[in-house]
Each structure stands twice: as structure tokens, then as C-alpha cells.
Design a protein around this motif. Structure first.
Motif, PDB file in Angstrom:
ATOM      1  N   LEU A  16      -6.475   5.192   1.553  1.00 21.33           N
ATOM      2  CA  LEU A  16      -4.926   4.802   1.925  1.00 21.33           C
ATOM      3  C   LEU A  16      -4.396   3.802   1.425  1.00 21.33           C
ATOM      4  N   GLY A  17      -5.199   2.696   1.456  1.00 20.61           N
ATOM      5  CA  GLY A  17      -4.880   1.515   0.949  1.00 20.61           C
ATOM      6  C   GLY A  17      -4.549   1.514  -0.726  1.00 20.61           C
ATOM      7  N   VAL A  18      -5.351   2.174  -1.431  1.00 14.18           N
ATOM      8  CA  VAL A  18      -4.897   2.294  -2.710  1.00 14.18           C
ATOM      9  C   VAL A  18      -3.878   3.045  -2.992  1.00 14.18           C
ATOM     10  N   ILE A  19      -3.631   4.210  -2.056  1.00 18.12           N
ATOM     11  CA  ILE A  19      -2.281   4.982  -2.318  1.00 18.12           C
ATOM     12  C   ILE A  19      -1.232   4.056  -2.103  1.00 18.12           C
ATOM     13  N   ALA A  23       1.591   3.530  -4.952  1.00 20.29           N
ATOM     14  CA  ALA A  23       3.054   3.786  -4.632  1.00 20.29           C
ATOM     15  C   ALA A  23       4.071   2.637  -4.823  1.00 20.29           C
ATOM     16  N   ILE A  24       3.640   1.668  -4.243  1.00 22.97           N
ATOM     17  CA  ILE A  24       4.486   0.487  -4.390  1.00 22.97           C
ATOM     18  C   ILE A  24       4.461   0.048  -6.081  1.00 22.97           C
ATOM     19  N   HIS A  25       3.506   0.317  -6.741  1.00 24.82           N
ATOM     20  CA  HIS A  25       3.645  -0.143  -8.188  1.00 24.82           C
ATOM     21  C   HIS A  25       4.484   0.773  -8.994  1.00 24.82           C
ATOM     22  N   LEU A  26       4.184   2.106  -8.654  1.00 22.07           N
ATOM     23  CA  LEU A  26       4.718   2.960  -9.438  1.00 22.07           C
ATOM     24  C   LEU A  26       6.489   3.124  -8.983  1.00 22.07           C
ATOM     25  N   LEU A  27       6.874   2.987  -7.809  1.00 19.97           N
ATOM     26  CA  LEU A  27       8.000   3.397  -7.326  1.00 19.97           C
ATOM     27  C   LEU A  27       8.957   2.081  -7.662  1.00 19.97           C
ATOM     28  N   ILE A  28       8.598   0.809  -7.453  1.00 20.44           N
ATOM     29  CA  ILE A  28       9.186  -0.322  -7.967  1.00 20.44           C
ATOM     30  C   ILE A  28       9.151  -0.838  -9.181  1.00 20.44           C
ATOM     31  N   GLU A  29      10.301  -1.057  -9.990  1.00 18.41           N
ATOM     32  CA  GLU A  29      10.150  -1.666 -11.047  1.00 18.41           C
ATOM     33  C   GLU A  29       9.697  -3.138 -11.340  1.00 18.41           C
ATOM     34  N   ALA A  75     -11.590  -0.208   7.476  1.00 12.72           N
ATOM     35  CA  ALA A  75     -10.363  -1.167   7.775  1.00 12.72           C
ATOM     36  C   ALA A  75     -10.106  -2.277   6.984  1.00 12.72           C
ATOM     37  N   PHE A  76     -11.250  -3.043   6.640  1.00 11.23           N
ATOM     38  CA  PHE A  76     -11.289  -4.210   5.887  1.00 11.23           C
ATOM     39  C   PHE A  76     -10.791  -4.055   4.402  1.00 11.23           C
ATOM     40  N   TRP A  77     -11.356  -2.980   3.854  1.00  9.44           N
ATOM     41  CA  TRP A  77     -11.083  -2.291   2.411  1.00  9.44           C
ATOM     42  C   TRP A  77      -9.654  -1.655   2.146  1.00  9.44           C
ATOM     43  N   GLY A  78      -9.143  -1.095   3.247  1.00 11.58           N
ATOM     44  CA  GLY A  78      -7.746  -0.565   3.416  1.00 11.58           C
ATOM     45  C   GLY A  78      -7.048  -1.947   3.180  1.00 11.58           C
ATOM     46  N   GLY A  79      -7.181  -2.758   4.169  1.00 11.86           N
ATOM     47  CA  GLY A  79      -6.441  -4.111   4.097  1.00 11.86           C
ATOM     48  C   GLY A  79      -6.432  -4.926   2.836  1.00 11.86           C
ATOM     49  N   ILE A  82      -3.717  -3.493   0.829  1.00  4.79           N
ATOM     50  CA  ILE A  82      -2.423  -3.923   1.526  1.00  4.79           C
ATOM     51  C   ILE A  82      -2.006  -5.198   0.779  1.00  4.79           C
ATOM     52  N   VAL A  83      -3.052  -6.121   0.729  1.00  2.87           N
ATOM     53  CA  VAL A  83      -3.013  -7.506   0.416  1.00  2.87           C
ATOM     54  C   VAL A  83      -2.825  -7.487  -1.212  1.00  2.87           C
ATOM     55  N   VAL A  84      -3.304  -6.777  -1.902  1.00  2.00           N
ATOM     56  CA  VAL A  84      -3.001  -6.570  -3.078  1.00  2.00           C
ATOM     57  C   VAL A  84      -1.779  -6.116  -3.591  1.00  2.00           C
ATOM     58  N   ALA A  85      -1.203  -5.173  -2.760  1.00  2.00           N
ATOM     59  CA  ALA A  85       0.123  -4.688  -2.833  1.00  2.00           C
ATOM     60  C   ALA A  85       1.391  -5.708  -2.474  1.00  2.00           C
ATOM     61  N   ILE A  86       0.973  -6.573  -1.649  1.00  2.00           N
ATOM     62  CA  ILE A  86       1.813  -7.487  -1.362  1.00  2.00           C
ATOM     63  C   ILE A  86       1.900  -8.511  -2.505  1.00  2.00           C
ATOM     64  N   ILE A  87       0.802  -9.052  -2.993  1.00  2.00           N
ATOM     65  CA  ILE A  87       0.918  -9.932  -4.319  1.00  2.00           C
ATOM     66  C   ILE A  87       1.700  -9.054  -5.291  1.00  2.00           C
ATOM     67  N   ASP A  88       1.419  -8.011  -5.526  1.00  2.00           N
ATOM     68  CA  ASP A  88       2.152  -7.307  -6.396  1.00  2.00           C
ATOM     69  C   ASP A  88       3.753  -7.359  -6.451  1.00  2.00           C
ATOM     70  N   ILE A  89       4.126  -7.136  -5.033  1.00  2.00           N
ATOM     71  CA  ILE A  89       5.491  -7.208  -4.764  1.00  2.00           C
ATOM     72  C   ILE A  89       5.997  -8.557  -5.072  1.00  2.00           C
ATOM     73  N   VAL A  90       5.345  -9.639  -4.634  1.00  2.00           N
ATOM     74  CA  VAL A  90       5.909 -11.130  -4.665  1.00  2.00           C
ATOM     75  C   VAL A  90       5.670 -11.663  -6.086  1.00  2.00           C
ATOM     76  N   ILE A  91       4.815 -11.272  -6.766  1.00  2.00           N
ATOM     77  CA  ILE A  91       4.594 -11.693  -8.183  1.00  2.00           C
ATOM     78  C   ILE A  91       5.191 -10.837  -9.303  1.00  2.00           C
TER      79      ILE A  91
END
Lengths: 320, 267
Positions: A16-19, A23-29, A75-79, A82-91
Motif C-alpha cells: 500500500l505504501g508503494v501504491i 500514485a503521488i508520483h504519477l498523478l502530480i507533475e 506497518a513500518f515499511w508502509g510508513g 509515505i515518507v518517500v512520497a512526502i519527500i517527493d512532494i516537497v522536493i
């Protein structure tokens, strides 16, 4: 029933974490401030993990050990996803920080995909330095520690010098060792060995001095020779602390290695980072840091595995 | 004490005017042993009993050779003791097994140290069986109880077949019931191997239960007050009248019988 369902879900949390990340990476430019990488490396990697986490989730249904560990760490790896996705958004997506110093994932990964040859060469070079320096340092440190611990005369004459020289950060000697040794390789080995030597010698000697006197008395009443008392009583009893010395030693060896490489040695991970920095390729700097993190983690894991094997008897007596 | 050897010929101890002094922290010379003379017949069981500070442990360590005498000496079968040797086993108050060795390796430690393990492998098995640790050979000390560890430590001291076994309050760290069971164990070992036993203890009953002779010592100045021969058959009964009479006699010598002495200080 409900419990079983949540446990199954837990095993698929990494998936789920990877999804989420995908999703964030593909949906946002991506922000167009970032230079475009040649390929969509980050997307590749995410697809790769998408498949592996899914397969792991399925396989763990049948493998008991994997099931237990995934139910715990899922749960940790799912988290992490999420962290990877947040960094993706910010950077990557918003480019909240200057893109020169904070490159997006694609560009960091490009360093691995396009420059893996040089990175592997650097890892090999660093390993050679580290292993050589560590072996010399640990070997001499162990011998010094044993002599200091058992031999009163040696302790009297040598210990003050060790106390004087030991605490000085080994990297201070870089300028001097560079002039003494004919090659930078020799100079770096010396620096690494020096930093390992001190912590191993210190921990070994103090551990031997702290061995309960009763152990030696027992062995004496059993007719043990001095050699037996040193090698079969004193050293095994001191082993846990000696190992701690090796552990501290390898950490200071990392530090010495990186510093030595940044100063004068050609090749090596430390050199790679300072080279990339000099060329203002910060994606390369991050790639180097990732390599170091993974590398150090692997070595420490190896060390702990070794400890569990050698110091198996310690399990019930003390924990650290 | 009259030298009447009980079955065994080896392991007779002769202590000749033994003096041991220490320098205290204040720089004064303190006598831990003040000219001790004692003869222990081979194969006998002797208990050293007395208040703390009477020098009984110091005396035992002298026999072991763990410390040098200031003057005088200890002789075992006519030979002066200068250092520890495999002819004198020693069991400490704590089991002091090595935590990195399993029970079997702990017990065979002395044999390995003297490079005679191969020839005496079956001795190790025998002693493991004798002290009831069969099935625990591969266990580590921290996995076993205090009593089991102490039995292993006795086996370790005895497996080399020493002429003398020195016991420094070997049961002091055990609970009362384990302790009584272990006393039977020690008695059985003594009967079986006919080793000369010298045991330091605080427990009058323990001394009476096990010994041929009880050596009563006193502190300040430390000396041997009296050597009492215990004329009771084994196995001894702790509630027997004569047993109680011996206990009374020893407690009287130690000033603990009946009348409560005036305290030297008040709390």
C-alpha cells in the motif's frame, strides 16, 4: 476473525505504501525547475517495489517465519512509503528548496544507473582501505590491550603515552602521514588503523583488568599455567568488552576513512562525494551518502551477526 | 590432633606455626593468623568454624597456596606449599563457573589446563553423573540454578582426583533446603573419593553434620580455640541428643550459648 484480517492487511501495508508513493508520483507533475533526467528511474524503482512487496505479501501467507516478521514490520515499511512520497512532494513536485542542492529522485537515481561503474570502483577502493586499516588496527590494538592488561611493567612504561596519543582524533595525523608514507593508500591505512587501534586497545586492556580475580584463582587451583590463564581465562572473559572496542573502532574507522578520502586519496566513496560536490553535482553527493549509509549498515549487521555467533553464551548474562 | 589416617594415605596436612600479617590502610600491621599449629589426618573431614575475622578463610587460602605465609608454613604429606596445585582442589563460596563455557567444559577445565583431558574423558562423565548433572552437559551456567552450579563447581574441583578438597563456605549462597541437600551430596562425595576435606563454614549444624573434627577459631587475636573430635556415626541425625550436645558445646566456646552478652555498643 477480525484479528486475522488486520494481520493480513499488515502484511500488505508495504504494498500500500508503494501504491501511495506511485500514485503521488504519477498523478502530480514534477516541478519544471528540476532538470529532466534521461529516463523515469524513480518510476521504474517504484514499479519494482510494487511487484516485490506484492509477491512478499502473497508468499508470506505460506512461509511462517516471513509471516511473523512481516506482521510486525509491515506497518513500518508502509510508513517508509509515505515518507518517500512526502519527500517527493516537497522536493520533486513543489521544489520548495533550491533544486541545485535538493535534486529530485530521478536525478539521484540517474547517478546509480548511469554511473554505477565508477561508484562500484569507489566502493571497492574504500573496502580495500577499510579492511586493511581495520585489520592492522584491530590486530595491533588487541595485542597492545592484552599486554597492557596482563603486564604491569608494560602498563607502567607504555600506558601514559597511549593515554596521551589515543584521544587525539586520528584524522589530525593526515598531513603528517601523507608526508611519511610514500603512497596515499599507505597513509590512509595508517590513519584508519590508528583510529581502530586506540579503541580496541583501551577496551581490551580495561576489560582484562576488570576480569574477576576469582576466575584466575579458580584456574590456578586447577593447575593452570600463565599462558592458560591469559588465553583461556582472561581473554574469553574480556571478550564482550573487546567486541565493544571493535564496534567503536569500526565507527571511528568509517570517520577516518571518509576524512582521509576527502583529503587526498583518489577513488573511494568519500572522494566521490567531495568530487561531485566540487562539480556542483548534488545528485551525486546524495547518491554517495546513500551508498555510505547502506554500506555502514551492512558492515554493522555483519558485526552483530559475528557477535551473536562468538558471544552466544552472553545471551543470558547481559544485553546491549 | 592425633594423626590417625582414615583409610587414605595421601592428603595429610601439617600446619606449622603459621603467621600471616597484612598491612592495613592506616599502615598498621594486622595479624590474620597468629602462629597457627594444626594437624589434619589424611582422609578426614575438618570444619573450620568461628566468627568473621577469625582467619578461617585466610587459613584455607594458605593451604591452597593462593597466598604466601609471612612465616611458618603449610605442609601437605611432608612437602611445603608454595603455590596452588592440582593436588588441592578448591570450591569457592560462589560457584565461579566460567559463563562462556558449558557445564561439561567447565568441569573439564582443570584437566584441559594440565593437558590430561583425553586420558580422563570418562572421569568427566563419571562426575557429571555423580553430581546429578547428566543431561545438562551442554547447558550454560546462567541457564541452571544456583545449586546446580555449585554442584558443577564441586565436580570441577574433584574431577582431577585431588588429595585434598578445600571448601570456602561452598553452600553459603544457597537457600536452606538446597543447602541441606547439598550437605548430603558433599558427604557422599567424601565417602566415595576419600578426599581430605577442609571446609570453612559459619553454620555449626553443617560442621557437625559433616565433620570428623571441628576446629573452633576466635578473632582478635585470631587463633584456634579448640579442636573437637566428633564421635558420632554417619549418617548423622540433626535432632539426636548427642548431636545437640555437641552443638551446645561449640556454641558455648563461641559465647553464643544461652546467656546474652552485654552489647559493646547500643544502636
Amino acid at each position: 476473525m477480525k484479528n486475522k484480517l488486520t494481520n493480513t492487511l499488515r502484511r500488505f501495508l508495504p504494498f500500500l505504501g508503494v501504491i501511495v508513493a506511485l500514485a503521488i508520483h504519477l498523478l502530480i507533475e514534477d516541478s519544471d525547475e528540476h532538470p529532466e533526467a534521461e529516463e523515469a528511474y524513480y518510476t521504474w524503482i517504484l514499479y519494482f517495489f510494487l511487484v516485490t512487496t506484492f509477491i512478499l505479501g502473497i508468499v508470506s501467507t505460506f512461509v511462517k517465519k516471513l509471516k511473523k516478521s512481516l506482521e510486525y514490520s509491515g506497518a513500518f515499511w508502509g510508513g517508509v512509503g509515505i515518507v518517500v512520497a512526502i519527500i517527493d512532494i516537497v522536493i520533486g513536485k513543489l521544489a520548495l528548496f533550491p533544486v541545485l542542492f535538493f535534486p529530485k529522485y530521478d536525478n539521484i537515481l540517474a547517478q546509480f544507473f548511469e554511473g554505477y561503474e565508477i561508484i562500484l570502483k569507489c566502493i571497492w577502493h574504500s573496502t580495500k582501505l577499510l579492511v586493511t586499516g581495520f585489520l592492522y588496527g584491530a590486530g595491533f590494538g588487541f595485542v597492545t590491550g592484552v599486554l597492557l592488561g596482563f603486564n604491569k611493567k608494560f602498563n607502567y612504561w607504555i600506558n601514559p603515552y597511549i593515554k596521551l596519543i589515543g584521544p587525539i582524533p586520528a584524522t589530525i595525523w593526515i598531513p603528517i602521514s601523507l608526508t611519511i608514507f610514500p603512497t596515499t593508500f599507505g597513509a590512509s591505512v595508517f590513519i584508519i588503523a590508528l583510529s581502530v587501534w586506540f579503541s580496541v586497545a583501551l577496551m581490551t586492556s580495561s576489560a582484562i583488568q576488570a576480569v574477576p580475580k576469582a576466575y584466575f584463582e579458580v584456574s590456578r587451583t586447577l593447575g593452570a599455567s600463565s599462558a592458560f590463564q591469559i588465553f583461556r581465562v582472561g581473554i574469553p572473559a574480556a571478550m564482550p568488552s573487546i567486541f565493544l572496542g571493535v564496534f567503536y573502532g569500526i565507527i571511528s574507522a568509517f570517520l577516518a576513512l571518509m576524512t582521509a578520502e576527502m583529503f587526498g586519496v583518489k577513488y573511494g566513496i568519500g572522494w566521490y562525494i567531495s568530487w561531485q560536490k566540487a562539480m556542483l553535482v548534488y545528485s551525486g553527493v546524495y547518491a554517495g551518502i546513500i551508498v555510505i549509509a547502506v554500506y555502514c549498515m551492512l558492515i554493522l549487521t555483519l558485526l552483530f551477526k559475528l557477535r551473536d555467533k562468538i558471544l552466544n553464551w552472553q545471551k543470558g548474562t547481559l544485553k546491549w | 590432633m592425633v594423626a590417625e589416617n582414615i583409610e587414605n594415605v595421601k592428603g595429610a596436612i601439617h600446619i606449622d606455626n603459621l603467621v600471616k600479617t597484612f598491612i592495613s590502610n592506616e599502615g598498621e600491621t594486622v595479624a590474620a593468623l597468629n602462629g597457627v599449629n594444626l594437624d589434619i589426618p589424611a582422609g578426614s573431614f575438618v570444619s573450620l568454624i568461628g566468627p568473621s575475622g577469625c582467619g578461617k578463610t585466610t587459613l584455607l587460602r594458605q593451604i591452597a597456596g593462593l597466598a604466601e605465609p609471612t612465616s611458618g608454613g603449610v605442609f601437605v604429606d611432608g612437602k611445603k606449599i608454595t603455590k596452588p596445585g592440582a593436588d588441592r582442589g578448591f570450591a569457592f563460596q560462589q560457584a565461579t563457573l566460567f559463563p562462556w563455557l558449558n557445564i561439561r567444559d567447565n568441569i573439564s577445565l582443570g584437566l584441559r589446563a594440565r593437558h590430561v583431558y583425553k586420558e580422563h574423558k570418562q572421569d568427566v562423565d563419571e562426575f557429571i553423573e555423580t553430581v546429578g548433572l547428566k543431561g545438562f552437559e551442554k547447558s550454560y551456567p546462567h541457564e541452571l540454578s544456583g545449586g546446580m552450579n555449585q554442584r558443577a563447581s564441586l565436580a570441577r574441583a574433584l574431577v582431577g582426583h585431588p588429595d585434598i578438597l578445600l571448601l570456602d563456605e561452598p553452600l553459603g549462597a544457597l537457600d536452606a533446603f538446597t543447602r541441606m541437600a547439598m550437605q548430603d551430596e558433599i558427604h557422599r562425595l567424601w565417602k566415595k573419593y576419600k578426599t581430605t576435606m577442609v571446609m570453612v563454614t559459619h553454620d555449626v549444624d553443617e560442621a557437625l553434620y559433616l565433620s570428623n573434627y571441628v576446629v573452633v577459631m576466635k578473632a582478635r587475636p585470631s587463633k584456634i580455640e579448640q579442636v573437637i573430635k566428633i564421635d558420632l556415626p554417619f549418617p548423622r541425625v540433626r535432632t539426636q541428643d548427642t548431636f545437640v550436645l555437641y552443638r551446645k558445646k561449640i556454641l558455648e566456646i563461641l559465647n553464643f550459648a544461652g546467656k546474652i552478652p552485654e552489647p559493646e555498643y547500643y544502636l
